[in-house]
Design a protein around this motif. Structure first.
Motif, PDB file in Angstrom:
ATOM      1  N   ILE A  66      38.512  28.527  28.858  1.00 24.82           N
ATOM      2  CA  ILE A  66      38.373  29.467  30.232  1.00 24.82           C
ATOM      3  C   ILE A  66      39.761  30.406  30.013  1.00 24.82           C
ATOM      4  N   LYS A  67      39.667  31.506  30.384  1.00 23.27           N
ATOM      5  CA  LYS A  67      40.808  32.669  30.396  1.00 23.27           C
ATOM      6  C   LYS A  67      40.926  33.540  31.324  1.00 23.27           C
ATOM      7  N   GLY A  68      42.252  33.930  31.760  1.00 23.85           N
ATOM      8  CA  GLY A  68      42.684  34.729  32.797  1.00 23.85           C
ATOM      9  C   GLY A  68      42.395  35.974  31.998  1.00 23.85           C
ATOM     10  N   PRO A  69      42.463  37.304  32.809  1.00 23.48           N
ATOM     11  CA  PRO A  69      42.294  38.510  32.415  1.00 23.48           C
ATOM     12  C   PRO A  69      43.349  39.002  31.264  1.00 23.48           C
ATOM     13  N   ILE A  70      43.287  39.772  30.325  1.00 20.59           N
ATOM     14  CA  ILE A  70      44.246  40.532  29.615  1.00 20.59           C
ATOM     15  C   ILE A  70      44.086  41.706  29.620  1.00 20.59           C
ATOM     16  N   THR A  71      45.228  42.312  29.695  1.00 26.14           N
ATOM     17  CA  THR A  71      45.465  43.755  29.841  1.00 26.14           C
ATOM     18  C   THR A  71      45.015  44.273  28.345  1.00 26.14           C
ATOM     19  N   THR A  72      44.494  45.502  28.408  1.00 26.72           N
ATOM     20  CA  THR A  72      44.141  46.536  27.407  1.00 26.72           C
ATOM     21  C   THR A  72      45.084  47.593  27.272  1.00 26.72           C
ATOM     22  N   PRO A  73      46.277  47.548  26.649  1.00 27.69           N
ATOM     23  CA  PRO A  73      47.042  48.917  26.763  1.00 27.69           C
ATOM     24  C   PRO A  73      46.426  50.089  26.117  1.00 27.69           C
ATOM     25  N   VAL A  81      41.450  42.659  23.610  1.00 27.24           N
ATOM     26  CA  VAL A  81      41.335  41.286  22.911  1.00 27.24           C
ATOM     27  C   VAL A  81      40.103  40.669  23.503  1.00 27.24           C
ATOM     28  N   ASN A  82      40.007  41.063  24.861  1.00 28.10           N
ATOM     29  CA  ASN A  82      38.391  40.765  25.328  1.00 28.10           C
ATOM     30  C   ASN A  82      37.466  40.830  24.454  1.00 28.10           C
ATOM     31  N   VAL A  83      37.233  42.081  24.090  1.00 29.91           N
ATOM     32  CA  VAL A  83      36.124  42.542  23.192  1.00 29.91           C
ATOM     33  C   VAL A  83      36.189  41.793  21.789  1.00 29.91           C
ATOM     34  N   PHE A 276      34.746  31.088  29.523  1.00 30.31           N
ATOM     35  CA  PHE A 276      34.585  31.455  31.077  1.00 30.31           C
ATOM     36  C   PHE A 276      35.702  32.396  31.621  1.00 30.31           C
ATOM     37  N   GLU A 277      35.301  33.582  32.384  1.00 32.31           N
ATOM     38  CA  GLU A 277      36.510  34.342  32.845  1.00 32.31           C
ATOM     39  C   GLU A 277      35.920  35.070  33.916  1.00 32.31           C
ATOM     40  N   ALA A 278      36.633  35.608  34.889  1.00 31.90           N
ATOM     41  CA  ALA A 278      36.430  36.474  35.942  1.00 31.90           C
ATOM     42  C   ALA A 278      36.010  37.581  35.331  1.00 31.90           C
ATOM     43  N   THR A 279      35.175  38.491  36.255  1.00 27.63           N
ATOM     44  CA  THR A 279      34.744  39.764  35.909  1.00 27.63           C
ATOM     45  C   THR A 279      35.972  40.815  35.974  1.00 27.63           C
ATOM     46  N   HIS A 280      36.919  40.493  36.958  1.00 28.99           N
ATOM     47  CA  HIS A 280      38.049  41.450  37.045  1.00 28.99           C
ATOM     48  C   HIS A 280      39.019  41.224  36.102  1.00 28.99           C
ATOM     49  N   GLY A 281      39.858  42.429  36.116  1.00 26.87           N
ATOM     50  CA  GLY A 281      40.907  42.499  35.031  1.00 26.87           C
ATOM     51  C   GLY A 281      42.343  42.097  35.477  1.00 26.87           C
ATOM     52  N   SER A 282      43.347  42.350  34.864  1.00 25.78           N
ATOM     53  CA  SER A 282      44.777  41.960  34.996  1.00 25.78           C
ATOM     54  C   SER A 282      45.493  42.444  36.383  1.00 25.78           C
ATOM     55  N   ALA A 283      44.873  43.434  36.961  1.00 27.59           N
ATOM     56  CA  ALA A 283      45.409  43.982  38.252  1.00 27.59           C
ATOM     57  C   ALA A 283      47.026  43.997  38.093  1.00 27.59           C
ATOM     58  N   PRO A 284      47.386  44.679  37.213  1.00 23.83           N
ATOM     59  CA  PRO A 284      49.031  44.728  36.768  1.00 23.83           C
ATOM     60  C   PRO A 284      49.829  45.069  37.984  1.00 23.83           C
ATOM     61  N   LYS A 285      49.442  45.887  39.199  1.00 25.25           N
ATOM     62  CA  LYS A 285      50.095  46.177  40.385  1.00 25.25           C
ATOM     63  C   LYS A 285      50.578  44.919  41.147  1.00 25.25           C
ATOM     64  N   TYR A 286      49.576  43.868  40.852  1.00 19.66           N
ATOM     65  CA  TYR A 286      49.921  43.021  41.846  1.00 19.66           C
ATOM     66  C   TYR A 286      50.431  41.563  41.006  1.00 19.66           C
ATOM     67  N   THR A 292      46.685  38.125  44.676  1.00 22.38           N
ATOM     68  CA  THR A 292      45.253  38.191  44.249  1.00 22.38           C
ATOM     69  C   THR A 292      44.421  36.871  44.406  1.00 22.38           C
ATOM     70  N   ASN A 293      43.131  37.264  44.586  1.00 22.26           N
ATOM     71  CA  ASN A 293      42.096  36.172  44.800  1.00 22.26           C
ATOM     72  C   ASN A 293      42.097  35.571  43.479  1.00 22.26           C
ATOM     73  N   PRO A 294      42.036  34.037  43.595  1.00 26.15           N
ATOM     74  CA  PRO A 294      41.956  33.171  42.287  1.00 26.15           C
ATOM     75  C   PRO A 294      40.361  32.880  42.437  1.00 26.15           C
ATOM     76  N   THR A 332      42.602  35.275  50.661  1.00 25.70           N
ATOM     77  CA  THR A 332      43.484  36.425  50.126  1.00 25.70           C
ATOM     78  C   THR A 332      43.025  37.612  51.181  1.00 25.70           C
ATOM     79  N   TYR A 333      44.196  38.639  50.921  1.00 22.71           N
ATOM     80  CA  TYR A 333      43.820  39.972  51.638  1.00 22.71           C
ATOM     81  C   TYR A 333      42.623  40.508  51.543  1.00 22.71           C
ATOM     82  N   ASP A 334      42.098  40.484  50.053  1.00 25.01           N
ATOM     83  CA  ASP A 334      40.622  41.259  49.856  1.00 25.01           C
ATOM     84  C   ASP A 334      39.579  40.621  50.852  1.00 25.01           C
TER      85      ASP A 334
END
Ligand code: NAD
Length: 365
Positions: A66-73, A81-83, A276-286, A292-294, A332-334
């Protein structure tokens, strides 16, 4: 016996949603042994790659991750990395259930769709030629020789391979999934009227595979029409199977139907392993804000429990999440009517609320 699972916390908001999800999964009572490994830009300096071999080894060994999102610079030449993970482990089917739960603010109610997205081919195969490069020009010259139309020499080229093998296995997976989870219909989505040899092949193979499953209804839809239908009458659809690009786009569309990215889970499934992973990305600003919503990752954890053969625990977790959503307080806020609602709680508090529901279920039983 304990299930050994690889946990990749990810980056951005990944570590927060992963920690919250781990707490909740541990609270289901299922014995999970966590093999925690990092991937992404943060490990580049140490390992020289964003996807160290030991991460892949761990997943191959445990067969479940199971993985959290990973940023693609952007603009660094580092590929996603996800691909890479999906390709390396041949995780050919990406399953994204989109289910509406009472209490979720959405224009729609009673939506219960499952997207099965082909995960290895199509325009995401990574076969691309940059405009103006010798390779790019060579490909253009070659293609101009081979067919009547002229491709402009200042074009970039992306290749869209869709194979019989790749289509057959993912469409068969969609039907098997439908059968396993008591679903009534599979809709194959394409643009075969325009792309006759790629989407046309997809449709032809879909029809062939459908014959193996006479107990499941089958139909096909052209992707643009599918988008309109989903917005107008999502209740008509059930399991949808799509090539990679359409699957990516319609996943977000369907996530929007049932409350947004904060609630959309996913499972990358292969012959050997599942991630297993959520559809969302790493939402860097948060990142680091406990904001954010877990739940998207928690629902992904629920899918993982089903995959591990722990359906009762998965049902308990789903009920606990549904109860927190229905109450609408510890969210959460969303998920609030007003995104600036000061009563919105943080990522970690959602985990605490879900765990309390799990414990009260235990007490009531
Ligand atoms: P994103 O999903 O990270 O965020 C878009 C917006 O959606 C956020 O700003 C936020 O408003 C909202 N959002 C996302 N997740 C949320 C949550 N859990 N709770 C509440 N709100 C949430 O998409 P992006 O900004 O396009 O991508 C950021 C980075 O993530 C990119 O580098 C991208 O490549 C990467 N990414 C990774 C994965 C993955 O690891 N599988 C998937 C998608 C994107």
């Amino acid at each position: 016996m304990a299930h050994r699972v690889t946990l990749i916390p990810g980056d951005g908001v990944g570590p927060e949603v992963s920690a919250a999800t781990r707490r909740v999964l541990d609270a289901t009572g299922v014995e999970l042994e966590w093999d925690v490994l990092d991937a992404g830009e943060g490990v580049m300096a140490q390992h020289g790659t964003p996807m160290p071999e030991q991460v892949l080894e761990s997943i191959r060994r445990n067969r479940v991750a199971i993985k959290g999102p990973i940023t693609t610079p952007v603009g660094t030449g580092i590929r996603s990395v996800n691909v890479a993970l999906r390709r390396e482990l041949d995780l050919f089917a990406l399953v994204r259930p989109c289910k509406w739960y009472p209490g979720v603010r959405s224009r729609y109610r009673d939506v219960d769709l499952v997207i099965v997205r082909e995960n290895t081919e199509d325009l995401y195969a990574g076969i691309e030629f940059q405009e103006g490069t010798p390779e790019g020009l060579e490909v253009i010259e070659f293609l101009n020789r081979l067919q009547e139309r002229t491709i402009r020499s200042d074009s970039g080229i992306s290749i869209k391979p869709i194979s019989r093998t790749g289509t057959e296995r993912v469409v068969r997976f969609a039907f098997q999934y439908a059968r396993q989870y008591g679903r009534r219909k599979v809709t194959s989505v394409h643009k075969a009227n325009i792309m006759k040899f790629t989407d046309g092949l997809w449709l032809e193979v879909s029809r062939e595979v459908a014959k193996e499953f006479p107990d499941i209804e089958f139909e096909d839809r052209i992707v643009d029409n599918m988008c309109m239908q989903l917005v107008q009458k999502p209740e008509l659809y059930d399991v949808m199977v799509l090539p990679n690009l359409y699957g990516d786009i319609l996943s977000d569309l369907c996530a929007g139907l049932v409350g947004g990215l904060g609630l959309a889970p996913g499972a990358n499934i292969g012959q050997e392993c599942a991630v297993f992973e959520a559809t969302h990305g790493s939402a860097p600003k948060y990142a680091g804000l406990n904001k954010t919503n877990p739940m998207a990752m928690m629902f992904s954890g629920m899918l993982m429990l089903r995959h591990l053969g722990e359906p009762a625990a998965a049902d308990r977790l789903e009920a606990a999440l549904a109860a927190v959503i229905a109450e609408g307080r510890q969210v959460t806020y969303d998920m609030k009517a007003d995104r600036d609602d000061p009563t919105a709680v943080g990522t970690d508090e959602v985990a605490t609320a879900v765990i309390a529901k799990l414990q009260s279920q235990g007490a009531a039983a």
